[in-house]
Design an enzyme around this catalytic site. Structure first.
Site, PDB file in Angstrom:
ATOM      1  N   HIS A 185     -27.474 -23.118  29.388  1.00  0.00           N
ATOM      2  CA  HIS A 185     -27.376 -23.337  27.936  1.00  0.00           C
ATOM      3  C   HIS A 185     -28.698 -23.220  27.203  1.00  0.00           C
ATOM      4  O   HIS A 185     -28.802 -23.573  26.036  1.00  0.00           O
ATOM      5  CB  HIS A 185     -26.696 -24.671  27.622  1.00  0.00           C
ATOM      6  CG  HIS A 185     -25.343 -24.784  28.261  1.00  0.00           C
ATOM      7  ND1 HIS A 185     -24.266 -24.040  27.829  1.00  0.00           N
ATOM      8  CD2 HIS A 185     -24.902 -25.482  29.327  1.00  0.00           C
ATOM      9  CE1 HIS A 185     -23.232 -24.303  28.593  1.00  0.00           C
ATOM     10  NE2 HIS A 185     -23.593 -25.169  29.510  1.00  0.00           N
ATOM     11  N   ARG A 239     -28.670 -25.338  10.786  1.00  0.00           N
ATOM     12  CA  ARG A 239     -30.139 -25.329  10.715  1.00  0.00           C
ATOM     13  C   ARG A 239     -30.654 -23.901  10.840  1.00  0.00           C
ATOM     14  O   ARG A 239     -29.896 -22.981  11.122  1.00  0.00           O
ATOM     15  CB  ARG A 239     -30.697 -26.136  11.894  1.00  0.00           C
ATOM     16  CG  ARG A 239     -30.234 -25.527  13.227  1.00  0.00           C
ATOM     17  CD  ARG A 239     -30.962 -26.043  14.445  1.00  0.00           C
ATOM     18  NE  ARG A 239     -30.625 -25.236  15.614  1.00  0.00           N
ATOM     19  CZ  ARG A 239     -29.545 -25.374  16.364  1.00  0.00           C
ATOM     20  NH1 ARG A 239     -28.636 -26.294  16.063  1.00  0.00           N
ATOM     21  NH2 ARG A 239     -29.336 -24.596  17.401  1.00  0.00           N
TER      22      ARG A 239
HETATM   23  C1  MV4 Z   1     -16.582 -22.142  25.784  1.00  0.00           C
HETATM   24  C2  MV4 Z   1     -16.705 -21.286  26.892  1.00  0.00           C
HETATM   25  C3  MV4 Z   1     -15.547 -20.740  27.396  1.00  0.00           C
HETATM   26  N1  MV4 Z   1     -14.352 -21.036  26.866  1.00  0.00           N
HETATM   27  N2  MV4 Z   1     -15.375 -22.410  25.271  1.00  0.00           N
HETATM   28  C4  MV4 Z   1     -21.102 -23.666  25.810  1.00  0.00           C
HETATM   29  C5  MV4 Z   1     -21.878 -24.411  24.787  1.00  0.00           C
HETATM   30  C6  MV4 Z   1     -21.021 -24.549  23.596  1.00  0.00           C
HETATM   31  N3  MV4 Z   1     -21.744 -24.110  22.436  1.00  0.00           N
HETATM   32  C7  MV4 Z   1     -19.811 -23.735  23.866  1.00  0.00           C
HETATM   33  N4  MV4 Z   1     -19.901 -23.227  25.187  1.00  0.00           N
HETATM   34  C8  MV4 Z   1     -18.884 -22.529  25.764  1.00  0.00           C
HETATM   35  N5  MV4 Z   1     -17.649 -22.738  25.249  1.00  0.00           N
HETATM   36  C9  MV4 Z   1     -14.293 -21.868  25.816  1.00  0.00           C
HETATM   37  N6  MV4 Z   1     -13.102 -22.156  25.315  1.00  0.00           N
HETATM   38  C10 MV4 Z   1     -17.960 -21.027  27.407  1.00  0.00           C
HETATM   39  C11 MV4 Z   1     -19.056 -21.653  26.850  1.00  0.00           C
HETATM   40  C12 MV4 Z   1     -20.307 -21.339  27.457  1.00  0.00           C
HETATM   41  C13 MV4 Z   1     -21.316 -20.709  26.737  1.00  0.00           C
HETATM   42  C14 MV4 Z   1     -21.180 -20.391  25.394  1.00  0.00           C
HETATM   43  C15 MV4 Z   1     -22.186 -19.779  24.709  1.00  0.00           C
HETATM   44  C16 MV4 Z   1     -23.369 -19.470  25.377  1.00  0.00           C
HETATM   45  C17 MV4 Z   1     -23.527 -19.771  26.681  1.00  0.00           C
HETATM   46  C18 MV4 Z   1     -22.520 -20.406  27.393  1.00  0.00           C
HETATM   47  C19 MV4 Z   1     -22.694 -20.687  28.727  1.00  0.00           C
HETATM   48  C20 MV4 Z   1     -21.705 -21.296  29.421  1.00  0.00           C
HETATM   49  C21 MV4 Z   1     -20.520 -21.634  28.783  1.00  0.00           C
END
Ligand code: MV4
Length: 500
Positions: free
Chosen positions: A237, A294
């Site tokens: 992340h 932000r």
């Molecule tokens: C998700 C996802 C897969 N499916 N939601 C990670 C942090 C938060 N901002 C949302 N995130 C995610 N939500 C669903 N329904 C996968 C992630 C996620 C991710 C998202 C954006 C950038 C990097 C990530 C790394 C792992 C998981």
């Protein structure tokens, strides 16, 4: 409409400097704040005035809302820019600032509050027809009902904390058998991390891309989008490389995502700079996840391709001015990449490697921007985020931007501490990155510390830069690119290949 004459930046390091540079250009006087650990930092020297907030830990310095507001009153400050992190997404702080008669350079407290809760955000945008991942729209209170819902959605599902951010409080559930256990874990994690145990479920998109849209809105209700940033390359992340535009977004998709982002902003009467975050699945369907209220770390790539100074726009908006341009006036010019330089050792599980910046020489040249907050000879404090700099490049197209970034990395001289620069060069030289065929699992899939075992001596980094030329030529002539067994193109082999 109120002209800002004196701005206090409630932050430190690179972002504090970056904000003050624009303020200076606008004829605005600047006030820095600092902790005892940052006494000699460039942001303190750059400012017209500076106020010491207290001891190094941020809860005794950069998070002291009342002390910051007091300083503003004493020094006749008209506005506070919170930067990112610290107090930037704290609705209570924004309200206190406004109540004290000081301009908060950012959105309204209510926009911050709504978007700070993922469930509230989903509910706010529900009637606008924004694509969202199938899931529940309220907190789960009863396990049985939730299990029925999960069955409807289909496994795997993801449990998320409503107050969450940066992946905290997220749990994947692969099948019904582990639902209950993961749910309990998510709730207790959310409760201890955010003091709010509310969780909800969504269909789990296995390998999404992370693409976000920059928006700007004024207090008169005008909202525009400044296109996308591709932020899929991340590690736990923490973003590693960001770029604009994204190589998978077509003009039609860009318009659809941009218009969806504007609707999200409208749904919470947004003004200021904001970012609407989407995940994109393999079929290029996009889904709204959340909105960050932000200025983001990676905002420079948007500035490079649009020619707009986002901090200047934030300040003008805070002064009550209407946006000086419309959607049709915005065009994408070329391609921009940003790598984040962290004081972390990529060969040792990215452990923070703080210490003295013995050598610190920035790369230079056309299309290269370095946003940093340190100078040679300084110690990196242990108390804050280990990001020491952002290296940003701009060129005509993506391949040239990659080449330029590799050259800039090769020219960046840092000794005394380990940094993530070699890791960034590994990513940029990887064929999955070069081809554009990657997602948020990039690092997990392709990186292990041994991949950095090629010696990153200066000469080899130079060769790596020339390798990017190689990449270009091979693309042009339809040749297959040859990589070393470790995924990084071996500069020496490739050098030979180039001669064939
Ligand atoms: C998700 C996802 C897969 N499916 N939601 C990670 C942090 C938060 N901002 C949302 N995130 C995610 N939500 C669903 N329904 C996968 C992630 C996620 C991710 C998202 C954006 C950038 C990097 C990530 C790394 C792992 C998981």
């Amino acid at each position: 409409m109120q002209k800002i004459n004196k701005l206090l930046v409630a932050n430190r390091g690179e972002i504090s400097l970056r904000i003050m540079r624009t303020a200076k250009e606008m004829g605005i006087r600047t006030v820095a704040v600092y902790s005892e650990a940052d006494r000699n930092s460039p942001h303190v020297k750059f400012a017209d005035e500076a106020v010491c907030l207290g001891p190094p830990p941020s809860n005794q310095s950069y998070l002291l809302a009342d002390k910051i507001i007091e300083a503003c009153k004493e020094l006749g400050v008209d506005a506070i820019h919170p930067g990112y992190g610290f107090l930037s997404e704290n609705a209570g702080f924004a309200k206190k600032v406004t109540d004290a008669g000081i301009i908060f350079v950012g959105p309204s407290p209510s926009s911050i509050e709504v978007m700070g809760s993922k469930l509230a955000a989903k509910n706010a945008v529900a009637k606008y027809g924004i694509p969202m991942v199938p899931g529940t729209d309220e907190a789960i209170t009863d396990i049985q009902t939730a299990k029925i819902k999960a069955e409807e959605i289909g496994y795997p599902i993801l449990i998320k904390a409503s107050a969450g951010g940066g992946g905290k409080g997220m749990r994947i559930v692969k099948y019904e058998g582990e639902f209950e256990e993961q749910m309990q874990r998510a709730i207790s994690e959310a409760q201890s991390a955010f003091g709010d145990g509310a969780v909800f479920i969504e269909k789990y998109i296995t390998s999404p891309r992370h693409i976000e849209i920059q928006v700007l809105g004024d207090i008169h209700g005008n909202i525009v989008y400044l296109f996308e940033r591709e932020c899929s390359v991340q590690r736990r992340h923490q973003k590693v490389i960001e770029e604009a535009p994204s190589s998978v977004v077509s003009p039609a998709m860009r318009k659809a995502m941009g218009e969806a982002a504007v609707k999200v902003a409208k749904a919470c009467n947004y003004y200021g700079a904001g970012t609407v975050e989407f995940i994109v699945d393999e079929e290029l369907n996009f889904y709204f996840l959340e909105m960050n209220t932000r200025l983001q770390v990676e905002h420079p790539v948007t500035e490079m391709i649009t020619g707009k100074d986002l901090v200047k726009e934030q300040i003008l908006i805070a002064e009550g001015k209407p946006l000086s341009f419309a959607q049709e006036d915005l065009k994408i010019n070329g391609h921009s990449l940003e790598v984040r330089v962290y004081a972390e050792d990529p060969k040792n599980n990215f452990l923070p490697d703080i210490g003295k910046l013995v050598t610190y020489v920035r790369p230079q040249g056309s299309g290269i921007r370095v946003d940093d907050g340190f100078e040679e000879g300084m110690d990196i404090p242990i108390y804050y985020d280990p990001m020491i700099a952002k290296l940003i490049v701009h060129d005509e197209d993506r391949d040239r931007a990659i080449q330029k970034m590799l050259r800039a990395i090769a020219d960046y001289q840092i000794t005394g501490i380990e940094t993530t620069l070699t890791f960034c060069a590994f990513v940029l030289g990887h064929e999955a990155f070069i081809s554009g065929d990657f997602d948020t699992k990039f690092v997990e899939k392709y990186f292990s510390p041994e991949k950095l075992d090629v010696k990153w001596e200066e000469s080899e980094l130079e060769l790596l830069a020339s390798l990017a030329v190689d990449v270009l030529e091979k693309k042009k002539y339809g040749l297959k690119r040859v990589s070393g067994q470790n995924g990084i193109s071996n500069p020496r082999t490739n050098w030979k290949n180039r001669l064939i």
